[in-house]
Design a protein around this motif. Structure first.
Motif, PDB file in Angstrom:
ATOM      1  N   GLN A  21     -25.895 -14.337  20.388  1.00  0.00           N
ATOM      2  CA  GLN A  21     -27.278 -14.834  21.526  1.00  0.00           C
ATOM      3  C   GLN A  21     -28.290 -13.935  21.296  1.00  0.00           C
ATOM      4  O   GLN A  21     -29.557 -14.241  21.481  1.00  0.00           O
ATOM      5  CB  GLN A  21     -26.537 -14.888  22.704  1.00  0.00           C
ATOM      6  N   TYR A  22     -28.029 -12.532  20.698  1.00  0.00           N
ATOM      7  CA  TYR A  22     -29.032 -11.476  20.636  1.00  0.00           C
ATOM      8  C   TYR A  22     -29.054 -10.678  19.422  1.00  0.00           C
ATOM      9  O   TYR A  22     -27.738 -10.590  19.009  1.00  0.00           O
ATOM     10  CB  TYR A  22     -29.185 -10.753  21.832  1.00  0.00           C
ATOM     11  N   VAL A  23     -29.977 -10.443  18.658  1.00  0.00           N
ATOM     12  CA  VAL A  23     -29.681  -9.346  17.584  1.00  0.00           C
ATOM     13  C   VAL A  23     -31.040  -8.491  17.726  1.00  0.00           C
ATOM     14  O   VAL A  23     -31.868  -8.513  18.444  1.00  0.00           O
ATOM     15  CB  VAL A  23     -29.705  -9.977  16.191  1.00  0.00           C
ATOM     16  N   LYS A  24     -30.758  -7.360  16.661  1.00  0.00           N
ATOM     17  CA  LYS A  24     -31.786  -6.425  16.591  1.00  0.00           C
ATOM     18  C   LYS A  24     -32.346  -6.515  15.069  1.00  0.00           C
ATOM     19  O   LYS A  24     -31.326  -6.524  14.327  1.00  0.00           O
ATOM     20  CB  LYS A  24     -31.468  -4.977  17.194  1.00  0.00           C
ATOM     21  N   VAL A  25     -33.537  -6.091  14.951  1.00  0.00           N
ATOM     22  CA  VAL A  25     -34.024  -6.355  13.494  1.00  0.00           C
ATOM     23  C   VAL A  25     -35.201  -5.237  13.417  1.00  0.00           C
ATOM     24  O   VAL A  25     -36.093  -5.267  14.418  1.00  0.00           O
ATOM     25  CB  VAL A  25     -34.462  -7.697  13.035  1.00  0.00           C
ATOM     26  N   PRO A  26     -35.586  -4.595  12.457  1.00  0.00           N
ATOM     27  CA  PRO A  26     -36.824  -3.832  12.315  1.00  0.00           C
ATOM     28  C   PRO A  26     -38.234  -4.608  12.211  1.00  0.00           C
ATOM     29  O   PRO A  26     -37.886  -5.915  11.947  1.00  0.00           O
ATOM     30  CB  PRO A  26     -36.550  -3.048  10.929  1.00  0.00           C
ATOM     31  N   ASN A  27     -38.986  -4.158  13.099  1.00  0.00           N
ATOM     32  CA  ASN A  27     -40.197  -5.219  13.017  1.00  0.00           C
ATOM     33  C   ASN A  27     -40.634  -5.460  11.646  1.00  0.00           C
ATOM     34  O   ASN A  27     -41.295  -6.555  11.510  1.00  0.00           O
ATOM     35  CB  ASN A  27     -41.329  -4.452  13.906  1.00  0.00           C
ATOM     36  N   PHE A  28     -40.633  -4.564  10.729  1.00  0.00           N
ATOM     37  CA  PHE A  28     -41.391  -5.013   9.465  1.00  0.00           C
ATOM     38  C   PHE A  28     -40.698  -5.851   8.582  1.00  0.00           C
ATOM     39  O   PHE A  28     -41.190  -6.217   7.450  1.00  0.00           O
ATOM     40  CB  PHE A  28     -41.502  -3.551   8.367  1.00  0.00           C
ATOM     41  N   ALA A  29     -39.675  -6.410   9.088  1.00  0.00           N
ATOM     42  CA  ALA A  29     -38.555  -7.211   8.186  1.00  0.00           C
ATOM     43  C   ALA A  29     -38.891  -8.634   8.670  1.00  0.00           C
ATOM     44  O   ALA A  29     -38.463  -9.689   8.303  1.00  0.00           O
ATOM     45  CB  ALA A  29     -37.193  -6.940   8.175  1.00  0.00           C
ATOM     46  N   VAL A  30     -39.814  -8.849   9.833  1.00  0.00           N
ATOM     47  CA  VAL A  30     -39.768 -10.237  10.405  1.00  0.00           C
ATOM     48  C   VAL A  30     -41.225 -11.029  10.021  1.00  0.00           C
ATOM     49  O   VAL A  30     -42.128 -10.386   9.515  1.00  0.00           O
ATOM     50  CB  VAL A  30     -39.702 -10.372  11.907  1.00  0.00           C
TER      51      VAL A  30
ATOM     52  N   GLN B  55     -40.026  -5.119   3.470  1.00  0.00           N
ATOM     53  CA  GLN B  55     -41.324  -5.808   3.828  1.00  0.00           C
ATOM     54  C   GLN B  55     -41.852  -6.876   2.982  1.00  0.00           C
ATOM     55  O   GLN B  55     -42.582  -8.071   3.478  1.00  0.00           O
ATOM     56  CB  GLN B  55     -42.507  -4.687   3.729  1.00  0.00           C
ATOM     57  N   ARG B  56     -41.435  -6.996   1.751  1.00  0.00           N
ATOM     58  CA  ARG B  56     -41.984  -8.161   0.798  1.00  0.00           C
ATOM     59  C   ARG B  56     -41.052  -9.517   1.417  1.00  0.00           C
ATOM     60  O   ARG B  56     -41.747 -10.655   1.298  1.00  0.00           O
ATOM     61  CB  ARG B  56     -41.263  -7.708  -0.486  1.00  0.00           C
TER      62      ARG B  56
ATOM     63  N   ASN C  61     -43.820 -15.207   5.418  1.00  0.00           N
ATOM     64  CA  ASN C  61     -45.386 -15.658   5.682  1.00  0.00           C
ATOM     65  C   ASN C  61     -45.932 -16.687   4.947  1.00  0.00           C
ATOM     66  O   ASN C  61     -46.336 -17.712   5.023  1.00  0.00           O
ATOM     67  CB  ASN C  61     -46.134 -14.419   5.825  1.00  0.00           C
ATOM     68  N   LEU C  62     -45.655 -16.750   3.434  1.00  0.00           N
ATOM     69  CA  LEU C  62     -46.031 -17.583   2.500  1.00  0.00           C
ATOM     70  C   LEU C  62     -45.105 -18.982   2.832  1.00  0.00           C
ATOM     71  O   LEU C  62     -45.838 -20.038   2.640  1.00  0.00           O
ATOM     72  CB  LEU C  62     -45.524 -16.848   1.153  1.00  0.00           C
ATOM     73  N   LEU C  63     -43.951 -19.052   3.007  1.00  0.00           N
ATOM     74  CA  LEU C  63     -43.123 -19.940   3.281  1.00  0.00           C
ATOM     75  C   LEU C  63     -43.739 -20.928   4.604  1.00  0.00           C
ATOM     76  O   LEU C  63     -43.738 -22.114   4.679  1.00  0.00           O
ATOM     77  CB  LEU C  63     -41.640 -19.713   3.477  1.00  0.00           C
ATOM     78  N   LEU C  64     -44.091 -20.201   5.442  1.00  0.00           N
ATOM     79  CA  LEU C  64     -44.580 -20.570   6.765  1.00  0.00           C
ATOM     80  C   LEU C  64     -45.813 -21.191   6.736  1.00  0.00           C
ATOM     81  O   LEU C  64     -46.024 -22.157   7.187  1.00  0.00           O
ATOM     82  CB  LEU C  64     -44.558 -19.585   8.011  1.00  0.00           C
ATOM     83  N   GLU C  65     -46.778 -20.420   5.829  1.00  0.00           N
ATOM     84  CA  GLU C  65     -47.976 -20.951   5.634  1.00  0.00           C
ATOM     85  C   GLU C  65     -47.824 -22.498   4.911  1.00  0.00           C
ATOM     86  O   GLU C  65     -48.908 -23.087   5.271  1.00  0.00           O
ATOM     87  CB  GLU C  65     -48.954 -20.089   4.692  1.00  0.00           C
ATOM     88  N   ASN C  66     -47.210 -22.294   3.768  1.00  0.00           N
ATOM     89  CA  ASN C  66     -46.894 -23.561   3.235  1.00  0.00           C
ATOM     90  C   ASN C  66     -46.467 -24.810   3.992  1.00  0.00           C
ATOM     91  O   ASN C  66     -46.701 -26.116   3.963  1.00  0.00           O
ATOM     92  CB  ASN C  66     -45.990 -23.480   2.039  1.00  0.00           C
ATOM     93  N   ILE C  67     -45.577 -24.564   5.106  1.00  0.00           N
ATOM     94  CA  ILE C  67     -45.216 -25.615   6.026  1.00  0.00           C
ATOM     95  C   ILE C  67     -46.238 -25.953   7.053  1.00  0.00           C
ATOM     96  O   ILE C  67     -46.691 -27.112   6.938  1.00  0.00           O
ATOM     97  CB  ILE C  67     -44.141 -24.927   7.049  1.00  0.00           C
ATOM     98  N   VAL C  68     -47.207 -25.000   7.103  1.00  0.00           N
ATOM     99  CA  VAL C  68     -48.505 -25.248   8.064  1.00  0.00           C
ATOM    100  C   VAL C  68     -49.387 -26.381   7.572  1.00  0.00           C
ATOM    101  O   VAL C  68     -49.916 -26.962   7.772  1.00  0.00           O
ATOM    102  CB  VAL C  68     -49.072 -24.162   8.683  1.00  0.00           C
TER     103      VAL C  68
END
Length: 339
Positions: free
Chosen positions: A110-119, A285-286, A292-299
């Protein structure tokens, strides 16, 4: 959105789907675990959806050298940031997507932690369940095409075009101007053609190689995206031109030296998990940039996602789904809604 500490609404424990130890049947358990603590640049995510992948099933059977048991499974997650230190982006309330660290606890909780630069931050126009189809399959397709240096006019063979990686790879290869050949079961021929494939072959056809050569001509493929491995990889090297390029998602078979001399292939290995295991900040980071690229293509309506197959958030359902991942024979993306 301004920083808001909503720690008071976060419970002390959470439900998780775990592997007590690797096993052939992929028998899983449900446990109540402490909610992770976050510090520094880490984000605490309330998970909404998890995308399942073949690698999840493979590791559930074989285990992984970095894991301690019980181990929470799952790598692809989307959810909402519920805790972040002041000044850390994205802040509380942001919807995010990421491919997690294979060496640490997974995301079927239900909860996880992740570095901010990887999302990657999910735009409001994108449904969270749709975003959950993207990380592993979409990023693997992008990494493979980058390794293959696909450009205008290239010919590429994409194995398993009806699978999630194949569906994304077909679309991005066409965006880059390639001529796309793919293999798929007969029932998926219409689907992969709609996604942009120029030529489709039945992978069960006993005369598959002859039919490919008849359509391709004597020159051989410029590139191959090989998601199968084993003897299929050897066959695909035979189908490539001299010094052609192949990107492999599975372990390499043993090649005969004569084949290597005759084809001199440029072989690339696709490993999203390696970004974490190599402790490469740039590679991590890549993955965010690819998200981001995948999400932009969806939008932009430039990318069609696989059909979503809903999976319940319980040990029995997830176990059955992971077994199905390895059996194959289905088209779509299995998505667990976390409750």
């Amino acid at each position: 959105m301004p920083h808001t500490d909503i720690l008071s609404t976060i419970p002390a424990s959470m439900r998780a789907i775990v592997l007590q130890e690797p096993n052939e049947q992929i028998t899983l358990s449900e446990l109540e675990l402490p909610v992770p603590e976050v510090t520094g640049n880490e984000l605490l995510i309330k998970v909404e959806y998890v995308g399942l992948n073949p690698v999840d099933a493979q590791f559930a059977k074989q285990g992984f050298c970095k894991w301690q048991y019980p181990h929470t499974l799952g790598l692809d997650a989307v959810g909402v940031v519920v805790k972040a230190d002041k000044g850390v982006f994205p802040c509380v309330g942001a919807r995010v997507m990421f491919h997690g660290n294979v060496g640490e606890q997974g995301v079927l909780s239900q909860y996880v932690k992740v570095p901010n630069f990887a999302v990657s931050v999910i735009p409001d126009e994108v449904k969270l369940s749709h975003a959950a189809t993207l990380p592993c399959a979409g990023m693997s397709a992008l990494v493979a095409l980058d390794k293959l240096q696909i450009s205008e006019g290239d010919s590429i063979l994409i194995e398993a075009g009806g699978g999630a990686v194949g569906q994304f790879a077909i679309q991005f290869a066409k965006q880059r101007g390639a001529t796309v050949f793919t293999t798929a079961s007969k029932r998926n021929h219409k689907l992969v053609k709609q996604l942009g494939a120029d030529m489709v072959f039945d992978y069960n056809d006993n005369k598959l190689v002859d039919k490919i050569r008849r359509e391709l001509g004597p020159q051989g493929f410029d590139a191959v995206l090989d998601s199968i491995g084993g003897d299929t990889t050897i066959r695909n090297v035979e189908l490539m031109r001299f010094c052609g390029r192949i990107a492999c998602l599975n372990p390499l078979p043993k090649f005969e030296q004569e084949l290597m001399y005759r084809r001199a292939p440029n072989i690339g290995i696709v490993s999203l998990g390696g970004a974490w295991l190599a402790n490469s900040l740039c590679a991590q980071q890549r993955m965010s940039f690819m998200g981001n690229l995948l999400l932009e293509n969806i939008v932009n309506n430039s990318l069609t996602i696989p059909d979503i197959i809903a999976v319940d958030f319980d040990a029995k359902s997830v176990s059955a789904a992971l077994n199905k991942q390895l059996q194959g024979g289905f088209t779509g993306k299995q998505i667990v809604q976390i409750s």
